[in-house]
Scaffold this active site. Structure first.
Site, short mmCIF file in Angstrom:
data_model
loop_
_atom_site.label_atom_id
_atom_site.label_comp_id
_atom_site.label_asym_id
_atom_site.label_seq_id
_atom_site.Cartn_x
_atom_site.Cartn_y
_atom_site.Cartn_z
N CYS A 2 -12.55 -2.13 -8.17
CA CYS A 2 -12.02 -3.26 -7.42
C CYS A 2 -12.78 -4.52 -7.79
CB CYS A 2 -12.15 -3.01 -5.92
SG CYS A 2 -11.48 -1.42 -5.38
N ILE A 53 -7.43 4.29 -6.74
CA ILE A 53 -7.67 5.45 -7.60
C ILE A 53 -7.83 6.71 -6.76
CG2 ILE A 53 -9.16 6.46 -9.37
CD1 ILE A 53 -7.72 4.01 -10.39
N GLY A 76 -16.15 0.27 -7.42
CA GLY A 76 -16.67 1.39 -8.20
C GLY A 76 -16.17 2.73 -7.68
N GLU A 77 -16.92 3.77 -8.02
CA GLU A 77 -16.59 5.13 -7.59
C GLU A 77 -17.88 5.90 -7.32
OE1 GLU A 77 -13.59 6.08 -7.04
OE2 GLU A 77 -12.36 4.66 -8.20
#
Length: 630
Positions: A2, A53, A76-77
């Site tokens: 993002c 995602i 991020g993730e």
């Protein structure tokens, strides 16, 4: 993946202008085209653009705790979010979504700022804690996700990209002191930027903003290199690496949307595709960029990998007529001069991938973690070369001089390279690093920038770096410099900006912090058997790859700029580099242009660095400010 932005006014009576906050997130809508959200409470504003995602239906941000005293925006993730969620559930936390964003918030509730050390992932986030009246901002260990910040107008301002800070009103005053660093490295290393007062949060660091001030802290760093106790058990290294690599790939394949992989003709991306193919039940989408110049084209090798692992393969060829379009794209998405020309193919491979998927795994980081660049071979051989008597060592470089008079083209470039390497082996590692980093023209770069006033010099930057990150063996010194400078400030920036330009998420298995921590203290003789690159990877995942991949020489993701600039269509473009009053010495620039055009030397990449710099100055009207300051 993002885009985030926001600010806090230190005057608590000053309310947030929501329209400005919306503009700050609007200018990074390419990072998150799937939605937006804003938190405004008194003097605090947080903004978010979402690329969905994971948890497509309930993962919107800002995300709040139960009584809405904590607000979080996150880019991020967190790959181990499921494992952390289970742990936090046993500790009494109740989850309302299936998102990794909520895991960050609950982890903060449980462990405070120490939650960072629990995450396996890539991130930049900002968390407002109403009860503590503080903002907590964090950046991931390796620096995969960006975070810029500034103190301006009695406010703290942050964003995923500089354009958000400029939208707030932060001055775009040109920081001339970093010009030599940029021309030498092709990028500006953290914490600096090309704007006075705008800084990059360094990898593995976090900020606490409270009581009208900002404090920076380090929560993680590269493990100290203990050269007297390096790991030398080859079998254990191979077993540990292979297990961690497959687990890293597995974690990074967690997704609720279609995904794929970037695939070159190199060992790293091929290994990622091999591991993905074992985990996935369906064919992997793979994406490759090529060039019409066969010396730079790896499409055939990529096809062999795609065929072996039965991927759904896609290709695109980058032609010289993409130069102007690429220059515009780079200038817009990097906000400051960024001179790594491989941003061009990364942009195009991201463009074709984004037409099919929303997320890809890449082979980035393999060369840094596994010490796989040709430069490591050079440093390892240099150790042996130093044993040759001094007279012979100083004579050998001169033997190339008569040969260069009778050859042209690629052979002359090769002889120039050999001569430089032989000369460098008679100097210190720091001198070699400075010479190589600055295209072997550090003296000309210094003279070129003399008119801009005092500079942060490359030699000072390198010296300061090795005061902090110490090692004796040049092999390990190079490893530290690449992991702490080149990787986060060049290679990861390149991939992040060009992939996000097309709203594509990239995940990097080689940069799992567990792999980095394992490999940092592995002996160079295990990493590189003799002069064999990436011995650990070759003897693990590499055993499953086509032999052509294992036997192929290293090329890297390079662009044939040298050949492009020989074409007559570039003649006028090259001449413009040595015209006008733009702060650099035009006579020296003209010399470099002519040497490249005639084939005497190869400064193709450096000319791209100059093109980017000059166009940025013109676009931002900084040329006028340079002229006016004299």
């Amino acid at each position: 993946m993002c885009g985030i932005a926001g600010f806090i006014h230190f005057d608590r009576t000053r309310s947030v202008n929501k329209a400005i906050l919306e503009e700050m997130t609007g200018v990074v809508c390419h990072r998150g085209p799937d939605g937006e959200g804003h938190f405004v409470r008194g003097n605090v504003g947080l903004g978010h653009r979402r690329l969905s995602i994971i948890d497509l239906s309930t993962g919107d941000q800002p995300f709040y705790n139960d009584d809405r005293t904590i607000a979080l925006v996150f880019n991020g993730e967190i790959y181990n979010y499921l494992e952390l969620k289970d742990e936090l559930t046993t500790l009494g936390h109740r989850f309302l979504t299936t998102s990794d964003t909520e895991v960050i918030l609950r982890a903060y509730e449980q462990w405070g700022v120490e939650c960072q050390t629990r995450f396996n992932g890539m991130w930049a986030f900002a968390l407002w804690d109403e009860s503590r009246q503080q903002m907590f901002l964090s950046r991931d260990r390796m620096g995969e996700k960006p975070l810029y910040y500034s103190l301006y107008d009695n406010s703290f301002v942050f964003g995923s990209e500089i354009k958000s800070l400029l939208t707030f009103g932060c001055p775009d005053t040109y920081n001339t002191e970093v010009t030599e660093l940029y021309l030498s490295l092709g990028f500006v290393p953290a914490p600096y930027s090309f704007y006075k007062g705008i800084f990059k949060l360094r990898q593995g660091h976090y900020l606490i903003v409270r009581d009208g001030g900002v404090k920076e802290h380090k929560y993680w760093d590269i493990p100290r290199v203990d050269e007297s106790n390096m790991v030398t058990d080859e079998r254990k290294v191979h077993e540990a690496f292979e297990a961690l690599f497959y687990d890293s790939v597995r974690l990074r394949m967690r997704s609720d949307v279609p995904f794929g992989a970037f695939l070159s003709g190199g060992l790293d991306s091929a290994s990622v595709v091999a591991a993905m193919s074992e985990v996935s039940r369906i064919p992997i989408n793979t994406f490759t960029i090529g060039f019409s110049d066969k010396a730079f084209d790896e499409r055939q090798l990529a096809r062999e990998v795609a065929t072996k692992f039965k991927t759904d393969h896609h290709e695109f060829v980058v032609e010289p007529d993409t130069f102007d379009e690429s220059l515009v794209k780079v200038l817009h998405h990097y906000d400051e001069p960024f001179g790594d020309p491989s941003a061009i193919p990364v942009g195009y491979v991201s463009k074709i991938a984004a037409q099919k998927v929303k997320m890809v795994l890449t082979g980035d980081g393999g060369d840094e973690v596994l010490s796989g660049y040709n430069a490591y071979q050079v440093e390892k051989f240099a150790h042996q070369y130093q044993r040759i008597p001094a007279f012979a060592r100083h004579t050998l470089p001169r033997l190339t001089t008569p040969l260069k008079k009778v050859v042209n083209g690629s052979m002359r470039y090769k002889l120039n390279q050999i001569e430089r390497v032989l000369h460098s082996w008679n100097t210190s590692f720091e001198s070699r690093l400075q010479s190589k980093s600055s295209w072997h023209i550090s003296d000309r770069i210094q003279r070129m920038t003399k008119g801009l006033g005092p500079q942060i010099t490359l030699s000072e930057f390198i010296s300061d770096f090795f005061q902090t990150y110490t090692a004796t063996d040049p092999f390990y010194k190079l490893m530290l410099f690449q992991l702490k400078v080149l990787l986060p400030d060049d290679f990861l920036v390149k991939t992040d900006r060009m992939s996000m330009a097309y709203s594509l998420e990239t995940r990097i298995p080689f940069l799992d912090h567990r792999l980095v921590e394992l490999m940092v203290n592995v002996s160079k003789n295990i990493k590189m058997r003799g002069l064999e690159r990436k011995s650990v990877l070759r003897r693990t995942v590499g055993r499953k790859l086509p032999k052509s991949i294992l036997n192929a020489p290293k090329k890297g993701f390079n662009v044939p700029l040298r050949e492009w600039f020989k074409d007559r269509v570039f003649e006028e473009k090259l001449q413009t580099l040595s015209r006008g009053d733009w702060g650099l010495d035009n006579k020296i620039v003209a010399e470099i242009v002519e040497e490249t055009r005639t084939g005497k030397t190869d400064f193709g990449n450096f000319l791209w660095i100059l093109f980017v710099y000059k166009q940025w100055l013109e676009n931002s009207k900084h040329i006028t400010s340079i002229q006016g300051s004299r």
